[in-house]
Design an enzyme around this catalytic site. Structure first.
Site, PDB file in Angstrom:
ATOM      1  N   ARG A 186      43.423  39.674  30.821  1.00  0.00           N
ATOM      2  CA  ARG A 186      44.469  40.674  30.581  1.00  0.00           C
ATOM      3  C   ARG A 186      45.562  40.664  31.646  1.00  0.00           C
ATOM      4  O   ARG A 186      46.740  40.777  31.321  1.00  0.00           O
ATOM      5  CB  ARG A 186      43.798  42.004  30.301  1.00  0.00           C
ATOM      6  CG  ARG A 186      43.665  43.076  31.103  1.00  0.00           C
ATOM      7  CD  ARG A 186      42.374  43.879  30.875  1.00  0.00           C
ATOM      8  NE  ARG A 186      41.190  43.072  31.075  1.00  0.00           N
ATOM      9  CZ  ARG A 186      40.133  43.104  30.302  1.00  0.00           C
ATOM     10  NH1 ARG A 186      40.085  43.929  29.296  1.00  0.00           N
ATOM     11  NH2 ARG A 186      39.113  42.329  30.546  1.00  0.00           N
ATOM     12  N   THR A 187      45.195  40.464  32.894  1.00  0.00           N
ATOM     13  CA  THR A 187      46.228  40.500  33.938  1.00  0.00           C
ATOM     14  C   THR A 187      47.182  39.317  33.785  1.00  0.00           C
ATOM     15  O   THR A 187      48.403  39.473  33.801  1.00  0.00           O
ATOM     16  CB  THR A 187      45.568  40.500  35.337  1.00  0.00           C
ATOM     17  OG1 THR A 187      44.677  41.602  35.413  1.00  0.00           O
ATOM     18  CG2 THR A 187      46.603  40.614  36.437  1.00  0.00           C
ATOM     19  N   LYS A 217      41.060  25.776  51.092  1.00  0.00           N
ATOM     20  CA  LYS A 217      41.993  26.776  50.587  1.00  0.00           C
ATOM     21  C   LYS A 217      43.344  26.813  51.300  1.00  0.00           C
ATOM     22  O   LYS A 217      44.381  26.648  50.682  1.00  0.00           O
ATOM     23  CB  LYS A 217      41.337  28.156  50.700  1.00  0.00           C
ATOM     24  CG  LYS A 217      41.722  29.094  49.639  1.00  0.00           C
ATOM     25  CD  LYS A 217      40.707  30.189  49.471  1.00  0.00           C
ATOM     26  CE  LYS A 217      39.926  30.495  50.720  1.00  0.00           C
ATOM     27  NZ  LYS A 217      38.717  31.234  50.473  1.00  0.00           N
ATOM     28  N   ARG A 238      46.744  35.453  41.974  1.00  0.00           N
ATOM     29  CA  ARG A 238      45.386  36.041  41.994  1.00  0.00           C
ATOM     30  C   ARG A 238      44.493  35.080  42.758  1.00  0.00           C
ATOM     31  O   ARG A 238      44.483  33.874  42.490  1.00  0.00           O
ATOM     32  CB  ARG A 238      44.841  36.244  40.592  1.00  0.00           C
ATOM     33  CG  ARG A 238      43.339  36.524  40.657  1.00  0.00           C
ATOM     34  CD  ARG A 238      42.775  37.058  39.417  1.00  0.00           C
ATOM     35  NE  ARG A 238      43.221  38.421  39.166  1.00  0.00           N
ATOM     36  CZ  ARG A 238      42.622  39.229  38.296  1.00  0.00           C
ATOM     37  NH1 ARG A 238      41.586  38.824  37.620  1.00  0.00           N
ATOM     38  NH2 ARG A 238      43.077  40.436  38.101  1.00  0.00           N
ATOM     39  N   HIS A 261      44.853  45.407  44.297  1.00  0.00           N
ATOM     40  CA  HIS A 261      45.324  44.943  42.980  1.00  0.00           C
ATOM     41  C   HIS A 261      46.444  45.924  42.593  1.00  0.00           C
ATOM     42  O   HIS A 261      46.272  46.792  41.733  1.00  0.00           O
ATOM     43  CB  HIS A 261      44.149  44.980  42.002  1.00  0.00           C
ATOM     44  CG  HIS A 261      44.387  44.284  40.698  1.00  0.00           C
ATOM     45  ND1 HIS A 261      45.618  43.802  40.303  1.00  0.00           N
ATOM     46  CD2 HIS A 261      43.530  43.983  39.682  1.00  0.00           C
ATOM     47  CE1 HIS A 261      45.495  43.262  39.100  1.00  0.00           C
ATOM     48  NE2 HIS A 261      44.245  43.357  38.710  1.00  0.00           N
TER      49      HIS A 261
HETATM   50  C1  NCD Z   1      39.982  44.058  37.636  1.00  0.00           C
HETATM   51  C2  NCD Z   1      40.051  42.953  38.662  1.00  0.00           C
HETATM   52  O1  NCD Z   1      40.148  41.777  38.324  1.00  0.00           O
HETATM   53  O2  NCD Z   1      40.006  43.307  39.831  1.00  0.00           O
HETATM   54  N1  NCD Z   1      40.303  43.680  36.335  1.00  0.00           N
HETATM   55  C3  NCD Z   1      41.582  43.513  35.945  1.00  0.00           C
HETATM   56  O3  NCD Z   1      42.448  43.103  36.679  1.00  0.00           O
HETATM   57  N2  NCD Z   1      41.844  43.887  34.691  1.00  0.00           N
HETATM   58  C4  NCD Z   1      38.719  44.791  37.691  1.00  0.00           C
HETATM   59  C5  NCD Z   1      37.457  44.054  37.339  1.00  0.00           C
HETATM   60  O4  NCD Z   1      37.424  42.831  37.288  1.00  0.00           O
HETATM   61  O5  NCD Z   1      36.454  44.748  37.159  1.00  0.00           O
END
Ligand code: NCD
Length: 336
Positions: free
Chosen positions: A79-80, A107, A129, A159
């Protein structure tokens, strides 16, 4: 777009302290790495800008036409990553999706090497990310003045766009933050989302902020972040306006933090019966992905109090706002 109403920040050398690196000398958003250190005016501006996008009849805007955005995802995400991509496209930017499975040993070197190559391709913004806390800061410290960095989740640190889409969703339902009682439930220890939410809720002046978790899932010293700690769910959710459930972040757990998922659900799982202890118009949130039957019952996830899918939709407008506000001109000045 209207001007950011914040005070100009003193120009200081770039450091790892988020407040210094995230704003330009005019106090405008430069990078979006963390909620910590950002003034209320900038957070409000993100919410207002996102609202102007959701209120508009237009679906597509030309604001970032001619700009190129690279999504650098070193950790899996659905989703992100997708909502960042949609947000960039709705602003008419060109988008590059780069999925990398990083080797943790190489890294630093890999990151810098990759950055230099991408910079040579004239990328204007990186959405990052990464499994390591501080990765987005590290990149922001190494990009030229016309390139900005947005943090899409770094380790268990922050986040920020997730927290802002959560604030946006809360504001849609309950706009008077000082009158709100909010509870965050679950694995706070490993949650970058919770850390960002706590900073955002405190900066936006929420009335009361509770965290509810077993001792093993609470970071040491969390009470210093301006929260009230509860270990019993029934007690903690009494009369709250907003409940934010968190996923058990098993991928970040090294060792046994809970006896079993079954036991966890018995003590901390959200059910319709428990929900009745909160305010009658309580909203239930979750950043996703949900583990049904572990942190909440399906009846709650899909029930009338749940705003979980609205959170997903709001991710697009909030990410559009962050991108539009942080984008730079070739001379390094703000493009918005
Ligand atoms: C979160 C994340 O990746 O930190 N999810 C997200 O971004 N939708 C929370 C999670 O993974 O539980």
């Amino acid at each position: 777009m209207s001007k950011v109403e914040t005070q100009a920040q003193p120009t200081q050398p770039v450091t790892l302290r988020p407040g210094n690196i995230q704003l330009d000398p005019q106090g405008k958003l430069r990078h979006f790495l963390a909620i910590e250190g950002l003034p209320k005016a900038v957070l409000t501006k993100i919410l207002d800008t996102a609202e102007s996008f959701t209120n508009s009849e237009e679906k597509k805007f030309e604001l970032l036409k001619g700009h190129t955005i690279a999504n650098l995802f070193f950790e899996p995400s659905t989703r992100t990553r997708t909502t960042f991509e949609l947000a960039a496209k709705r602003l008419s930017a060109d988008v590059l999706n780069i999925n990398i499975s990083a080797s943790s040993s190489s890294k630093g070197e890999t990151l810098l090497d990759m950055l230099r190559n991408l910079e040579a391709m004239h990328i204007d913004m990186f959405v990052v990310r990464h499994g390591s806390s501080g990765a987005a800061h590290f990149i922001a410290n190494h990009v030229p003045p016309h390139v900005s960095v947005l943090n899409a989740g770094d380790g268990s640190h922050e986040h920020p766009t997730q927290a802002m889409l959560d604030m946006f969703t809360i504001r849609q339902h309950k706009p008077d933050f000082p009158s709100l009682r909010v509870a965050i439930v679950g694995d706070l220890m490993h949650s970058r989302v919770a850390r960002s939410q706590i900073h955002a809720l405190n900066t936006l002046g929420v009335g009361e902020l509770r965290v509810i978790a077993p001792q093993t899932l609470l970071p040491v010293g969390i009470e210093k972040m301006g929260v009230q700690v509860y270990q019993h769910l029934d007690e903690g959710i009494k009369d709250v306006d907003v409940i934010i459930m968190l996923r058990l972040q098993r991928e970040r757990m090294h060792g046994a933090f809970i006896p079993s998922e079954h036991e966890y659900f018995k003590l901390y799982g959200m059910t319709e019966k428990r929900l009745a202890l909160a305010k009658p118009d309580v909203i239930v949130m979750h950043p996703g992905p949900i583990n049904r039957g572990v942190e909440m019952d399906s009846a709650v996830a899909d029930g009338s109090h749940s705003v979980i899918l609205q959170q997903v939709s709001n991710g697009i407008a909030v990410r559009m706002a962050a991108m539009a506000m942080a984008m730079r001109n070739p001379d390094g000045s703000s493009a918005s």
